[in-house]
Design a protein around this motif. Structure first.
Motif, PDB file in Angstrom:
ATOM      1  N   LEU A 177     -61.454  68.077  -6.523  1.00 55.10           N
ATOM      2  CA  LEU A 177     -60.551  67.035  -6.253  1.00 55.10           C
ATOM      3  C   LEU A 177     -59.700  66.512  -7.490  1.00 55.10           C
ATOM      4  O   LEU A 177     -58.622  65.795  -7.370  1.00 55.10           O
ATOM      5  CB  LEU A 177     -60.971  65.595  -5.514  1.00 55.10           C
ATOM      6  N   ALA A 178     -60.289  66.614  -8.574  1.00 55.43           N
ATOM      7  CA  ALA A 178     -59.497  66.287  -9.851  1.00 55.43           C
ATOM      8  C   ALA A 178     -58.651  67.294 -10.472  1.00 55.43           C
ATOM      9  O   ALA A 178     -58.131  67.071 -11.590  1.00 55.43           O
ATOM     10  CB  ALA A 178     -60.619  66.048 -10.977  1.00 55.43           C
ATOM     11  N   SER A 179     -58.356  68.359  -9.590  1.00 51.62           N
ATOM     12  CA  SER A 179     -57.312  69.267 -10.210  1.00 51.62           C
ATOM     13  C   SER A 179     -56.209  68.932 -10.728  1.00 51.62           C
ATOM     14  O   SER A 179     -55.612  67.976 -10.063  1.00 51.62           O
ATOM     15  CB  SER A 179     -57.232  70.471  -9.029  1.00 51.62           C
ATOM     16  N   SER A 180     -55.699  69.432 -11.776  1.00 50.83           N
ATOM     17  CA  SER A 180     -54.425  68.906 -12.453  1.00 50.83           C
ATOM     18  C   SER A 180     -53.157  69.282 -11.589  1.00 50.83           C
ATOM     19  O   SER A 180     -51.997  68.655 -11.861  1.00 50.83           O
ATOM     20  CB  SER A 180     -54.233  69.567 -13.851  1.00 50.83           C
ATOM     21  N   SER A 181     -53.595  70.226 -10.542  1.00 53.33           N
ATOM     22  CA  SER A 181     -52.419  70.454  -9.729  1.00 53.33           C
ATOM     23  C   SER A 181     -52.182  69.405  -8.780  1.00 53.33           C
ATOM     24  O   SER A 181     -51.048  69.497  -8.120  1.00 53.33           O
ATOM     25  CB  SER A 181     -52.575  71.986  -9.109  1.00 53.33           C
ATOM     26  N   ILE A 182     -52.951  68.562  -8.593  1.00 54.23           N
ATOM     27  CA  ILE A 182     -52.773  67.306  -7.698  1.00 54.23           C
ATOM     28  C   ILE A 182     -52.110  66.241  -8.266  1.00 54.23           C
ATOM     29  O   ILE A 182     -52.801  65.620  -9.173  1.00 54.23           O
ATOM     30  CB  ILE A 182     -53.972  66.907  -7.004  1.00 54.23           C
ATOM     31  N   LEU A 183     -51.156  65.700  -7.785  1.00 51.36           N
ATOM     32  CA  LEU A 183     -50.294  64.560  -8.390  1.00 51.36           C
ATOM     33  C   LEU A 183     -50.453  63.345  -7.565  1.00 51.36           C
ATOM     34  O   LEU A 183     -50.464  63.664  -6.238  1.00 51.36           O
ATOM     35  CB  LEU A 183     -49.056  64.735  -8.710  1.00 51.36           C
ATOM     36  N   THR A 184     -50.651  62.256  -8.208  1.00 48.80           N
ATOM     37  CA  THR A 184     -51.050  61.094  -7.083  1.00 48.80           C
ATOM     38  C   THR A 184     -50.209  59.756  -7.518  1.00 48.80           C
ATOM     39  O   THR A 184     -49.988  59.591  -8.824  1.00 48.80           O
ATOM     40  CB  THR A 184     -52.644  60.822  -7.048  1.00 48.80           C
ATOM     41  N   ALA A 185     -50.153  59.029  -6.802  1.00 45.70           N
ATOM     42  CA  ALA A 185     -49.397  57.657  -7.015  1.00 45.70           C
ATOM     43  C   ALA A 185     -50.210  56.642  -6.045  1.00 45.70           C
ATOM     44  O   ALA A 185     -50.357  56.991  -4.882  1.00 45.70           O
ATOM     45  CB  ALA A 185     -47.841  57.773  -6.774  1.00 45.70           C
ATOM     46  N   THR A 186     -50.583  55.468  -6.395  1.00 47.21           N
ATOM     47  CA  THR A 186     -51.265  54.389  -5.588  1.00 47.21           C
ATOM     48  C   THR A 186     -50.478  53.237  -5.655  1.00 47.21           C
ATOM     49  O   THR A 186     -50.007  52.747  -6.716  1.00 47.21           O
ATOM     50  CB  THR A 186     -52.750  54.335  -6.085  1.00 47.21           C
ATOM     51  N   ALA A 187     -50.146  52.540  -4.726  1.00 43.36           N
ATOM     52  CA  ALA A 187     -49.381  51.512  -4.319  1.00 43.36           C
ATOM     53  C   ALA A 187     -50.051  50.314  -3.614  1.00 43.36           C
ATOM     54  O   ALA A 187     -50.778  50.523  -2.775  1.00 43.36           O
ATOM     55  CB  ALA A 187     -48.187  51.677  -3.840  1.00 43.36           C
ATOM     56  N   GLN A 192     -49.536  41.841   4.700  1.00 43.34           N
ATOM     57  CA  GLN A 192     -49.370  42.043   5.991  1.00 43.34           C
ATOM     58  C   GLN A 192     -49.185  40.682   6.669  1.00 43.34           C
ATOM     59  O   GLN A 192     -49.567  39.719   6.054  1.00 43.34           O
ATOM     60  CB  GLN A 192     -50.577  42.824   6.613  1.00 43.34           C
ATOM     61  N   PRO A 193     -48.494  40.584   7.782  1.00 40.80           N
ATOM     62  CA  PRO A 193     -48.357  39.025   8.424  1.00 40.80           C
ATOM     63  C   PRO A 193     -49.578  38.373   8.599  1.00 40.80           C
ATOM     64  O   PRO A 193     -49.452  37.211   8.469  1.00 40.80           O
ATOM     65  CB  PRO A 193     -47.545  39.527   9.742  1.00 40.80           C
ATOM     66  N   ASP A 194     -50.606  38.938   8.634  1.00 41.40           N
ATOM     67  CA  ASP A 194     -51.962  38.174   8.984  1.00 41.40           C
ATOM     68  C   ASP A 194     -52.706  37.891   7.716  1.00 41.40           C
ATOM     69  O   ASP A 194     -53.924  37.561   7.684  1.00 41.40           O
ATOM     70  CB  ASP A 194     -52.928  39.026   9.881  1.00 41.40           C
ATOM     71  N   GLY A 195     -51.913  38.374   6.520  1.00 39.41           N
ATOM     72  CA  GLY A 195     -52.331  38.297   5.314  1.00 39.41           C
ATOM     73  C   GLY A 195     -53.432  39.305   4.604  1.00 39.41           C
ATOM     74  O   GLY A 195     -53.688  39.190   3.254  1.00 39.41           O
ATOM     75  N   ARG A 196     -53.575  40.269   5.230  1.00 35.18           N
ATOM     76  CA  ARG A 196     -54.370  41.230   4.725  1.00 35.18           C
ATOM     77  C   ARG A 196     -53.695  42.344   3.836  1.00 35.18           C
ATOM     78  O   ARG A 196     -52.169  42.232   4.006  1.00 35.18           O
ATOM     79  CB  ARG A 196     -54.922  42.258   6.009  1.00 35.18           C
ATOM     80  N   MET A 197     -54.371  42.700   2.839  1.00 36.77           N
ATOM     81  CA  MET A 197     -53.665  43.729   1.944  1.00 36.77           C
ATOM     82  C   MET A 197     -54.427  45.157   1.896  1.00 36.77           C
ATOM     83  O   MET A 197     -55.204  45.422   2.437  1.00 36.77           O
ATOM     84  CB  MET A 197     -54.341  43.146   0.324  1.00 36.77           C
ATOM     85  N   LEU A 198     -53.054  45.962   1.871  1.00 40.33           N
ATOM     86  CA  LEU A 198     -53.421  47.381   2.009  1.00 40.33           C
ATOM     87  C   LEU A 198     -53.036  48.176   0.434  1.00 40.33           C
ATOM     88  O   LEU A 198     -52.162  47.633  -0.101  1.00 40.33           O
ATOM     89  CB  LEU A 198     -52.638  48.043   3.153  1.00 40.33           C
ATOM     90  N   VAL A 199     -53.586  49.202   0.315  1.00 36.28           N
ATOM     91  CA  VAL A 199     -53.185  50.183  -0.872  1.00 36.28           C
ATOM     92  C   VAL A 199     -52.911  51.351  -0.083  1.00 36.28           C
ATOM     93  O   VAL A 199     -53.485  51.773   0.990  1.00 36.28           O
ATOM     94  CB  VAL A 199     -54.232  50.212  -2.010  1.00 36.28           C
ATOM     95  N   LEU A 200     -51.872  52.220  -0.625  1.00 35.75           N
ATOM     96  CA  LEU A 200     -51.416  53.491  -0.205  1.00 35.75           C
ATOM     97  C   LEU A 200     -51.360  54.393  -1.455  1.00 35.75           C
ATOM     98  O   LEU A 200     -50.967  54.193  -2.413  1.00 35.75           O
ATOM     99  CB  LEU A 200     -50.142  53.429   0.595  1.00 35.75           C
TER     100      LEU A 200
END
Length: 216
Positions: A177-187, A192-200
């Motif tokens: 999973l840590a392969s350098s060929s996989i590029l990622t971004a996390t946001a 949300q309207p009910d106040g819940r938080m998400l990351v993508l």
């Protein structure tokens, strides 16, 4: 804002799109759409939006889209976009559905809710590994909740890129999973309207090399 993760190669982050947006696709550039619904309707709505998107980009009617949606299998479409295969990834959390498309590369996306997890140490040890447990243990509760969600989301997105399901941590799996060929971004998404938080997390990897095409 998009979060920098130490030791992880950066990916130019896509801006999450609304259901009505149809941005131009480009080779190896991920695009992500979000939709919202409650209960079982969420998956149906997400699938309908996916079919609409593919009909637009493949220039065909919705009923002509060769979309495969099978339980336990990643979504797939048996038609290219401008000669390039289209990769699809889906994720759901807290009433939000996410669709990822990428032409000419493999995409993996994952949504995770930021929420307290009483047995976070056990879960992190099973699936994220000892280094993650150590890093999470050094944080206070609120930042730990966010960091756990981000780490989980990234692990799931990377797993989708290499075509593996949820498995317990092992050194071999971690290296894959840590392969350098996989590029990622996390946001962090807006609340949300009910106040819940998400990351993508959005992950991208090269297309698998066709069998028999290896260099000597």
């Amino acid at each position: 804002m998009w979060l920098a993760r130490a030791g992880v190669a950066p990916l130019t982050p896509p801006r999450p799109r609304t259901a009505g947006e149809r941005p131009p696709l480009a080779a190896a550039r991920p695009e992500v759409w979000l939709c919202r619904a409650h209960g079982p309707a969420l998956r149906d709505l997400t699938h309908e939006l996916l079919r609409d998107l593919l009909a637009t980009y493949l220039d065909c009617r919705r009923e002509q889209v060769p979309l495969r949606l099978e339980s336990g299998q990643p979504p797939a479409v048996a038609a290219p976009w401008q000669g390039l295969p289209l990769s699809i990834s889906l994720s759901y959390a807290a009433g939000v559905g996410a669709i990822g498309l990428c032409a000419g590369a493999v995409i993996g996306i994952d949504l995770a809710e930021v929420a307290p997890l009483p047995d976070w140490e056990r879960v992190a040890g099973l699936y994220l590994g000892p280094q993650a447990v150590q890093q999470l243990a050094a944080l206070d509760d609120a930042p730990r909740n966010h960091a756990f969600a981000a780490a989980w989301s990234e692990m799931e997105a990377r797993s989708k890129c290499v075509g593996v399901g949820l498995e317990e941590w092992s050194a071999a799996r971690a290296r894959r999973l840590a392969s350098s060929s996989i590029l990622t971004a996390t946001a962090a998404l807006p609340p949300q309207p009910d106040g819940r938080m998400l990351v993508l997390t959005v992950a991208r990897a090269p297309l698998p090399r066709p069998a028999g095409r290896d260099q000597p």
